[in-house]
Design a protein around this motif. Structure first.
Motif, PDB file in Angstrom:
ATOM      1  N   VAL A 257       0.864  -1.181   0.000  1.00  0.00           N
ATOM      2  CA  VAL A 257       0.000   0.000   0.000  1.00  0.00           C
ATOM      3  C   VAL A 257       0.898   1.227   0.000  1.00  0.00           C
ATOM      4  N   TYR A 258       0.494   2.219  -0.761  1.00  0.00           N
ATOM      5  CA  TYR A 258       1.266   3.452  -0.882  1.00  0.00           C
ATOM      6  C   TYR A 258       0.451   4.639  -0.371  1.00  0.00           C
ATOM      7  N   LEU A 259       1.155   5.643   0.086  1.00  0.00           N
ATOM      8  CA  LEU A 259       0.536   6.913   0.427  1.00  0.00           C
ATOM      9  C   LEU A 259       1.316   8.002  -0.284  1.00  0.00           C
ATOM     10  N   GLN A 260       0.716   8.515  -1.341  1.00  0.00           N
ATOM     11  CA  GLN A 260       1.323   9.612  -2.083  1.00  0.00           C
ATOM     12  C   GLN A 260       0.913  10.911  -1.426  1.00  0.00           C
ATOM     13  N   MET A 261       1.877  11.673  -0.994  1.00  0.00           N
ATOM     14  CA  MET A 261       1.601  12.912  -0.273  1.00  0.00           C
ATOM     15  C   MET A 261       2.103  14.091  -1.101  1.00  0.00           C
ATOM     16  N   ASN A 262       1.171  14.896  -1.573  1.00  0.00           N
ATOM     17  CA  ASN A 262       1.493  16.081  -2.354  1.00  0.00           C
ATOM     18  C   ASN A 262       1.103  17.330  -1.576  1.00  0.00           C
ATOM     19  N   GLY A 263       1.652  18.446  -1.974  1.00  0.00           N
ATOM     20  CA  GLY A 263       1.305  19.708  -1.318  1.00  0.00           C
ATOM     21  C   GLY A 263       1.564  19.671   0.174  1.00  0.00           C
ATOM     22  N   LEU A 264       2.693  19.088   0.560  1.00  0.00           N
ATOM     23  CA  LEU A 264       2.974  18.935   1.987  1.00  0.00           C
ATOM     24  C   LEU A 264       3.114  20.289   2.669  1.00  0.00           C
ATOM     25  N   GLU A 265       2.644  20.324   3.890  1.00  0.00           N
ATOM     26  CA  GLU A 265       2.657  21.537   4.694  1.00  0.00           C
ATOM     27  C   GLU A 265       3.424  21.263   5.987  1.00  0.00           C
ATOM     28  N   PRO A 266       3.971  22.280   6.602  1.00  0.00           N
ATOM     29  CA  PRO A 266       4.688  22.053   7.883  1.00  0.00           C
ATOM     30  C   PRO A 266       3.831  21.318   8.909  1.00  0.00           C
ATOM     31  N   GLU A 267       2.510  21.530   8.833  1.00  0.00           N
ATOM     32  CA  GLU A 267       1.619  20.865   9.781  1.00  0.00           C
ATOM     33  C   GLU A 267       1.553  19.359   9.549  1.00  0.00           C
ATOM     34  N   ASP A 268       2.071  18.885   8.432  1.00  0.00           N
ATOM     35  CA  ASP A 268       2.104  17.449   8.160  1.00  0.00           C
ATOM     36  C   ASP A 268       3.304  16.763   8.817  1.00  0.00           C
ATOM     37  N   THR A 269       4.176  17.530   9.413  1.00  0.00           N
ATOM     38  CA  THR A 269       5.338  16.952  10.084  1.00  0.00           C
ATOM     39  C   THR A 269       4.891  16.034  11.210  1.00  0.00           C
ATOM     40  N   ALA A 270       5.344  14.793  11.139  1.00  0.00           N
ATOM     41  CA  ALA A 270       4.925  13.787  12.124  1.00  0.00           C
ATOM     42  C   ALA A 270       5.654  12.481  11.842  1.00  0.00           C
ATOM     43  N   VAL A 271       5.511  11.543  12.752  1.00  0.00           N
ATOM     44  CA  VAL A 271       5.919  10.165  12.496  1.00  0.00           C
ATOM     45  C   VAL A 271       4.739   9.450  11.869  1.00  0.00           C
ATOM     46  N   TYR A 272       4.971   8.847  10.726  1.00  0.00           N
ATOM     47  CA  TYR A 272       3.925   8.150   9.986  1.00  0.00           C
ATOM     48  C   TYR A 272       4.152   6.641  10.090  1.00  0.00           C
ATOM     49  N   PHE A 273       3.048   5.911  10.179  1.00  0.00           N
ATOM     50  CA  PHE A 273       3.160   4.461  10.168  1.00  0.00           C
ATOM     51  C   PHE A 273       1.894   3.864   9.591  1.00  0.00           C
ATOM     52  N   CYS A 274       2.055   2.646   9.090  1.00  0.00           N
ATOM     53  CA  CYS A 274       0.896   1.930   8.577  1.00  0.00           C
ATOM     54  C   CYS A 274       0.511   0.831   9.558  1.00  0.00           C
ATOM     55  N   ALA A 275      -0.719   0.396   9.473  1.00  0.00           N
ATOM     56  CA  ALA A 275      -1.214  -0.660  10.352  1.00  0.00           C
ATOM     57  C   ALA A 275      -2.250  -1.480   9.593  1.00  0.00           C
ATOM     58  N   ALA A 276      -2.383  -2.732   9.993  1.00  0.00           N
ATOM     59  CA  ALA A 276      -3.304  -3.650   9.313  1.00  0.00           C
ATOM     60  C   ALA A 276      -4.315  -4.207  10.299  1.00  0.00           C
ATOM     61  N   THR A 277      -5.540  -4.301   9.846  1.00  0.00           N
ATOM     62  CA  THR A 277      -6.584  -4.903  10.662  1.00  0.00           C
ATOM     63  C   THR A 277      -7.379  -5.888   9.822  1.00  0.00           C
ATOM     64  N   TRP A 278      -7.689  -7.035  10.384  1.00  0.00           N
ATOM     65  CA  TRP A 278      -8.376  -8.101   9.671  1.00  0.00           C
ATOM     66  C   TRP A 278      -9.819  -7.694   9.389  1.00  0.00           C
ATOM     67  N   ILE A 279     -10.258  -7.911   8.174  1.00  0.00           N
ATOM     68  CA  ILE A 279     -11.630  -7.618   7.804  1.00  0.00           C
ATOM     69  C   ILE A 279     -12.480  -8.824   8.193  1.00  0.00           C
ATOM     70  N   THR A 280     -13.165  -8.716   9.314  1.00  0.00           N
ATOM     71  CA  THR A 280     -13.965  -9.832   9.810  1.00  0.00           C
ATOM     72  C   THR A 280     -15.364  -9.850   9.214  1.00  0.00           C
ATOM     73  N   PHE A 281     -15.860  -8.694   8.806  1.00  0.00           N
ATOM     74  CA  PHE A 281     -17.166  -8.631   8.164  1.00  0.00           C
ATOM     75  C   PHE A 281     -17.230  -7.349   7.358  1.00  0.00           C
ATOM     76  N   PHE A 282     -18.213  -7.280   6.455  1.00  0.00           N
ATOM     77  CA  PHE A 282     -18.417  -6.078   5.639  1.00  0.00           C
ATOM     78  C   PHE A 282     -19.672  -5.339   6.128  1.00  0.00           C
ATOM     79  N   PRO A 283     -19.667  -4.007   6.058  1.00  0.00           N
ATOM     80  CA  PRO A 283     -18.552  -3.174   5.591  1.00  0.00           C
ATOM     81  C   PRO A 283     -17.346  -3.256   6.512  1.00  0.00           C
ATOM     82  N   GLY A 284     -16.170  -3.108   5.935  1.00  0.00           N
ATOM     83  CA  GLY A 284     -14.925  -3.269   6.659  1.00  0.00           C
ATOM     84  C   GLY A 284     -14.574  -2.050   7.491  1.00  0.00           C
ATOM     85  N   PRO A 285     -13.472  -2.136   8.204  1.00  0.00           N
ATOM     86  CA  PRO A 285     -13.065  -1.058   9.111  1.00  0.00           C
ATOM     87  C   PRO A 285     -12.916   0.303   8.438  1.00  0.00           C
TER      88      PRO A 285
END
Length: 133
Positions: free
Chosen positions: A79-107
């Motif tokens: 999975v990708y996250l394309q970040m355009n038009g970055l602003e100083p307020e976007d400064t942070a630690v970024y991370f991805c996380a996964a959660t199992w889809i147990t039923f629909f609609p999903g998380p």
């Protein structure tokens, strides 16, 4: 063993772009939703985007809509996250996380897209994104 790897951050000037990646192993995007989160110094964790491949659904928080794009490459299980038009307020630690889809609609889509309130099963190592003014 489940791993979420390959989150690449860095230093960029305001208005610039970065692409973060989240390569999943030990799980498949057909069964898991992937969320992107960030946490700035002194602030609470923020859910910024989520993707559910089997539903063809994506979700964004208002502050990044129109600037960030989440996408997936099922063949690469990434999975990708394309970040355009970055602003100083976007400064942070970024991370991805996964959660199992147990039923629909999903998380990513149920409960008005408040996936960030759900419990995620796996989390990748964070990366610092710094946007200079």
């Amino acid at each position: 063993e489940v791993q979420l790897a390959g989150v690449w951050g860095g230093l960029v000037q305001a208005g610039g772009s970065l692409r973060l990646s989240c390569a999943a192993s030990g799980l498949t995007l057909d069964d898991y939703s992937i969320g992107w989160f960030r946490q700035a110094p002194g602030k609470e964790r923020e859910g910024i985007s989520c993707i559910s491949v089997p539903e063809g659904a994506t979700t964004y928080t208002d502050s990044v809509k129109g600037r960030f794009t989440i996408s997936s490459d099922v063949a690469k299980n990434t999975v990708y996250l394309q970040m355009n038009g970055l602003e100083p307020e976007d400064t942070a630690v970024y991370f991805c996380a996964a959660t199992w889809i147990t039923f629909f609609p999903g998380p990513c889509t149920r409960n008005s897209g408040t996936y960030y309130k759900e419990s995620f099963d796996y989390r990748g190592q964070g990366t610092l994104v710094t946007v200079s003014s």
